[in-house]
Write a protein that holds these residues in place. Structure first.
Motif, PDB file in Angstrom:
ATOM      1  N   ASN A   1      46.579-120.994 -21.513  1.00 51.79           N
ATOM      2  CA  ASN A   1      47.824-120.482 -20.972  1.00 51.79           C
ATOM      3  C   ASN A   1      47.643-119.947 -19.563  1.00 51.79           C
ATOM      4  OD1 ASN A   1      50.686-119.610 -21.632  1.00 51.79           O
ATOM      5  ND2 ASN A   1      49.806-117.652 -20.995  1.00 51.79           N
ATOM      6  N   ARG A   2      48.627-120.187 -18.708  1.00 49.76           N
ATOM      7  CA  ARG A   2      48.651-119.549 -17.385  1.00 49.76           C
ATOM      8  C   ARG A   2      49.153-118.116 -17.553  1.00 49.76           C
ATOM      9  NH1 ARG A   2      50.997-124.709 -16.231  1.00 49.76           N
ATOM     10  NH2 ARG A   2      49.882-125.906 -14.635  1.00 49.76           N
ATOM     11  N   GLY A   3      48.306-117.149 -17.269  1.00 46.87           N
ATOM     12  CA  GLY A   3      48.665-115.751 -17.430  1.00 46.87           C
ATOM     13  C   GLY A   3      48.139-115.196 -18.733  1.00 46.87           C
ATOM     14  N   ALA A   4      47.811-113.904 -18.708  1.00 43.82           N
ATOM     15  CA  ALA A   4      47.237-113.257 -19.887  1.00 43.82           C
ATOM     16  C   ALA A   4      48.254-113.118 -21.010  1.00 43.82           C
ATOM     17  CB  ALA A   4      46.699-111.883 -19.497  1.00 43.82           C
ATOM     18  N   ASN A   5      47.751-113.092 -22.231  1.00 41.72           N
ATOM     19  CA  ASN A   5      48.547-112.745 -23.406  1.00 41.72           C
ATOM     20  C   ASN A   5      47.873-111.546 -24.059  1.00 41.72           C
ATOM     21  OD1 ASN A   5      50.892-114.459 -23.840  1.00 41.72           O
ATOM     22  ND2 ASN A   5      49.434-116.150 -23.919  1.00 41.72           N
ATOM     23  N   THR A   6      48.298-110.348 -23.638  1.00 40.74           N
ATOM     24  CA  THR A   6      47.652-109.118 -24.082  1.00 40.74           C
ATOM     25  C   THR A   6      48.669-108.169 -24.690  1.00 40.74           C
ATOM     26  OG1 THR A   6      47.957-108.142 -21.873  1.00 40.74           O
ATOM     27  CG2 THR A   6      45.856-109.243 -22.301  1.00 40.74           C
ATOM     28  N   GLY A   7      48.143-107.177 -25.395  1.00 42.48           N
ATOM     29  CA  GLY A   7      48.988-106.128 -25.947  1.00 42.48           C
ATOM     30  C   GLY A   7      49.888-106.604 -27.072  1.00 42.48           C
ATOM     31  N   HIS A   8      50.725-105.707 -27.548  1.00 44.15           N
ATOM     32  CA  HIS A   8      51.635-106.050 -28.642  1.00 44.15           C
ATOM     33  C   HIS A   8      52.665-107.091 -28.225  1.00 44.15           C
ATOM     34  CE1 HIS A   8      50.112-103.135 -31.528  1.00 44.15           C
ATOM     35  NE2 HIS A   8      49.946-102.318 -30.504  1.00 44.15           N
ATOM     36  N   ALA A   9      52.778-107.365 -26.934  1.00 44.34           N
ATOM     37  CA  ALA A   9      53.684-108.416 -26.466  1.00 44.34           C
ATOM     38  C   ALA A   9      53.227-109.806 -26.873  1.00 44.34           C
ATOM     39  CB  ALA A   9      53.821-108.342 -24.945  1.00 44.34           C
ATOM     40  N   VAL A  10      52.021-109.947 -27.438  1.00 40.31           N
ATOM     41  CA  VAL A  10      51.607-111.273 -27.933  1.00 40.31           C
ATOM     42  C   VAL A  10      52.563-111.778 -29.002  1.00 40.31           C
ATOM     43  CG1 VAL A  10      49.169-110.934 -27.377  1.00 40.31           C
ATOM     44  CG2 VAL A  10      50.007-110.311 -29.649  1.00 40.31           C
ATOM     45  N   LEU A  11      53.327-110.865 -29.584  1.00 39.25           N
ATOM     46  CA  LEU A  11      54.359-111.252 -30.550  1.00 39.25           C
ATOM     47  C   LEU A  11      55.299-112.299 -29.978  1.00 39.25           C
ATOM     48  CD1 LEU A  11      55.992-110.557 -33.213  1.00 39.25           C
ATOM     49  CD2 LEU A  11      57.232-108.890 -31.808  1.00 39.25           C
ATOM     50  N   HIS A  12      55.532-112.250 -28.662  1.00 37.72           N
ATOM     51  CA  HIS A  12      56.495-113.136 -28.021  1.00 37.72           C
ATOM     52  C   HIS A  12      55.861-114.402 -27.455  1.00 37.72           C
ATOM     53  CE1 HIS A  12      59.109-109.698 -28.369  1.00 37.72           C
ATOM     54  NE2 HIS A  12      58.288-108.970 -27.640  1.00 37.72           N
ATOM     55  N   SER A  13      54.550-114.505 -27.465  1.00 37.81           N
ATOM     56  CA  SER A  13      53.856-115.608 -26.811  1.00 37.81           C
ATOM     57  C   SER A  13      53.929-116.896 -27.620  1.00 37.81           C
ATOM     58  CB  SER A  13      52.380-115.235 -26.600  1.00 37.81           C
ATOM     59  OG  SER A  13      51.611-116.365 -26.287  1.00 37.81           O
ATOM     60  N   GLY A  14      54.373-117.972 -26.974  1.00 39.00           N
ATOM     61  CA  GLY A  14      54.343-119.270 -27.638  1.00 39.00           C
ATOM     62  C   GLY A  14      52.932-119.759 -27.868  1.00 39.00           C
ATOM     63  N   THR A  15      52.017-119.438 -26.952  1.00 41.56           N
ATOM     64  CA  THR A  15      50.613-119.820 -27.120  1.00 41.56           C
ATOM     65  C   THR A  15      50.033-119.192 -28.373  1.00 41.56           C
ATOM     66  OG1 THR A  15      50.286-120.077 -24.734  1.00 41.56           O
ATOM     67  CG2 THR A  15      48.326-119.681 -26.056  1.00 41.56           C
ATOM     68  N   VAL A  16      50.232-117.884 -28.519  1.00 42.48           N
ATOM     69  CA  VAL A  16      49.743-117.187 -29.711  1.00 42.48           C
ATOM     70  C   VAL A  16      50.545-117.618 -30.940  1.00 42.48           C
ATOM     71  CG1 VAL A  16      49.402-114.927 -30.783  1.00 42.48           C
ATOM     72  CG2 VAL A  16      48.897-115.248 -28.352  1.00 42.48           C
ATOM     73  N   GLY A  17      51.840-117.868 -30.755  1.00 46.18           N
ATOM     74  CA  GLY A  17      52.683-118.268 -31.881  1.00 46.18           C
ATOM     75  C   GLY A  17      52.218-119.536 -32.559  1.00 46.18           C
ATOM     76  N   ALA A  18      51.723-120.507 -31.784  1.00 46.56           N
ATOM     77  CA  ALA A  18      51.212-121.744 -32.378  1.00 46.56           C
ATOM     78  C   ALA A  18      50.014-121.462 -33.269  1.00 46.56           C
ATOM     79  CB  ALA A  18      50.829-122.729 -31.277  1.00 46.56           C
ATOM     80  N   ALA A  19      49.109-120.587 -32.796  1.00 44.70           N
ATOM     81  CA  ALA A  19      47.921-120.264 -33.582  1.00 44.70           C
ATOM     82  C   ALA A  19      48.292-119.491 -34.847  1.00 44.70           C
ATOM     83  CB  ALA A  19      46.939-119.458 -32.727  1.00 44.70           C
ATOM     84  N   LEU A  20      49.262-118.572 -34.737  1.00 48.77           N
ATOM     85  CA  LEU A  20      49.712-117.835 -35.920  1.00 48.77           C
ATOM     86  C   LEU A  20      50.379-118.757 -36.932  1.00 48.77           C
ATOM     87  CD1 LEU A  20      51.175-114.636 -34.219  1.00 48.77           C
ATOM     88  CD2 LEU A  20      49.163-114.726 -35.701  1.00 48.77           C
ATOM     89  N   SER A  21      51.172-119.697 -36.451  1.00 50.60           N
ATOM     90  CA  SER A  21      51.813-120.656 -37.340  1.00 50.60           C
ATOM     91  C   SER A  21      50.764-121.453 -38.113  1.00 50.60           C
ATOM     92  CB  SER A  21      52.709-121.595 -36.525  1.00 50.60           C
ATOM     93  OG  SER A  21      53.359-122.533 -37.350  1.00 50.60           O
ATOM     94  N   ALA A  22      49.715-121.871 -37.418  1.00 47.29           N
ATOM     95  CA  ALA A  22      48.632-122.607 -38.074  1.00 47.29           C
ATOM     96  C   ALA A  22      47.948-121.748 -39.129  1.00 47.29           C
ATOM     97  CB  ALA A  22      47.625-123.081 -37.029  1.00 47.29           C
ATOM     98  N   MET A  23      47.659-120.494 -38.776  1.00 51.42           N
ATOM     99  CA  MET A  23      46.950-119.607 -39.694  1.00 51.42           C
ATOM    100  C   MET A  23      47.701-119.412 -41.001  1.00 51.42           C
ATOM    101  SD  MET A  23      46.321-115.534 -39.459  1.00 51.42           S
ATOM    102  CE  MET A  23      47.940-115.377 -40.223  1.00 51.42           C
TER     103      MET A  23
END
Length: 260
Positions: free
Chosen positions: A102-124
Motif C-alpha cells: 500500500n502507498r502510505g502507512a496503515n497504522t493505529g485503530h484506523a486500520v479498521l477502514h483500510s482496504g489493504t488490511v480489510g482484504a487480509a481480515l476477510s481472508a483470515m
C-alpha cells in the motif's frame, strides 16, 4: 501452495509486483486479483459492480508482473476479492492472501477502514493466512524494502494457525540497510491522519485532515514507524469478549423483564 496477491491501490500499483516476488520466492504459485480502480478506505466491505448478476472481471496484467502469472482486474473491493478467492473465484483456493504494498502507512485503530488490511481480515475469517503490507509514503521510492520486511513477516505468519490473526506490516520508505530494524508494535489511538468536521452554510460538511503527533505514542506502530522501524502488529477481528456481563433475558418476554 497457492497465494493470492491483492491491494486497495488498484491493478496498476507497482506494489503488487513486490508481493508477487515475495510469494514466488517462498515457493507459492501466485494469482493476482486486484481492484480495477483504487479502493482505499473500503475496509472489509463486500461491494462489487455487477451487470446482470455477474461481477465484472477483466484479464489485466499488473505492472512488473510476469505475463505467465494469472492477473485479474476486478470491479470489487479487496475484501470481496479475498472472499471470492476463498471460494475458488480466481482458481484454486489460496493458502495465503498478501495485500499491498500500500502507498502510505496503515497504522493505529484506523486500520479498521483500510482496504489493504480489510482484504487480509476477510481472508483470515475464512481460514486463510492474511498479510497486509504498507509503505510510509504517498509516493514510495523503496518498494524493495517493503518486500524484504514482508518476506520476514510471511515466514513467521505461515507457521501459525490461519485463524490466529492478520499480520499488519508497516515499513519506512528508505533503503533496507537504513532501517533501524523490525519491531512488534501496538496500535496507535487512531492512525496517521485525523479529521476535523464542521457544518457549512449550505448544509454540507467541511472536512479537514491533519497528521497525528507520532511522538505522543512512541511505542505504537505510528511512533515506531516515524523513528525508522518497520513494525509488525497482529490483528484479530472479529473478536468477542466472553467475560462481558451482558443483560440477558431468559425467563419471559422482554417487556416484562424490563418492567421489573
Amino acid at each position: 501452495m497457492r497465494a493470492l496477491v491483492t491491494n486497495d491501490d488498484g491493478i496498476s500499483s507497482p506494489g503488487l509486483a513486490v508481493l508477487v516476488a515475495v510469494a514466488q520466492d517462498a515457493g507459492y504459485d501466485v494469482t493476482v486479483a486486484a481492484p480495477a480502480a483504487e479502493a482505499s478506505g473500503s475496509g472489509t466491505s463486500l461491494v462489487g459492480v455487477e451487470h446482470g448478476g455477474r461481477l465484472r472481471v477483466e484479464r489485466r496484467t499488473a505492472p512488473g508482473v510476469d505475463g505467465d502469472v494469472p492477473s485479474f482486474a476486478v470491479h470489487a473491493t479487496p475484501a470481496l476479492i479475498a472472499f471470492l478467492a476463498a471460494y475458488e473465484g480466481f482458481g484454486p483456493r489460496p493458502d495465503v492472501v498478501l495485500s499491498g504494498v500500500n502507498r502510505g502507512a496503515n497504522t493505529g485503530h484506523a486500520v479498521l477502514h483500510s482496504g489493504t488490511v480489510g482484504a487480509a481480515l476477510s481472508a483470515m475469517t475464512l481460514g486463510i493466512h492474511g498479510l497486509a503490507v504498507s509503505l510510509d509514503s504517498p509516493d514510495p521510492r523503496h518498494w524493495a524494502t517493503a518486500g524484504v520486511v514482508a518476506a520476514h513477516g510471511l515466514r513467521w505468519l505461515v507457521g501459525r494457525d490461519a485463524g490466529d490473526g492478520v499480520l499488519n506490516v508497516n515499513v519506512p520508505d528508505r533503503p533496507a540497510d537504513a532501517l533501524r530494524g523490525v519491531r512488534a508494535a501496538t496500535l496507535a489511538p487512531f492512525g496517521a491522519v485525523q479529521a476535523s468536521v464542521r457544518a457549512d452554510d449550505a448544509g454540507g460538511l467541511v472536512v479537514r485532515y491533519r497528521a497525528t503527533d507520532d511522538e505522543a505514542e512512541a511505542g505504537s506502530d505510528a511512533g515506531l514507524l516515524a523513528d525508522g522501524w518497520a513494525t509488525l502488529t497482529l490483528l484479530r477481528a472479529p473478536c468477542a469478549d466472553p467475560a462481558a456481563e451482558l443483560p440477558e433475558v431468559l425467563d419471559g418476554p422482554l417487556a416484562a423483564a424490563d418492567a421489573s
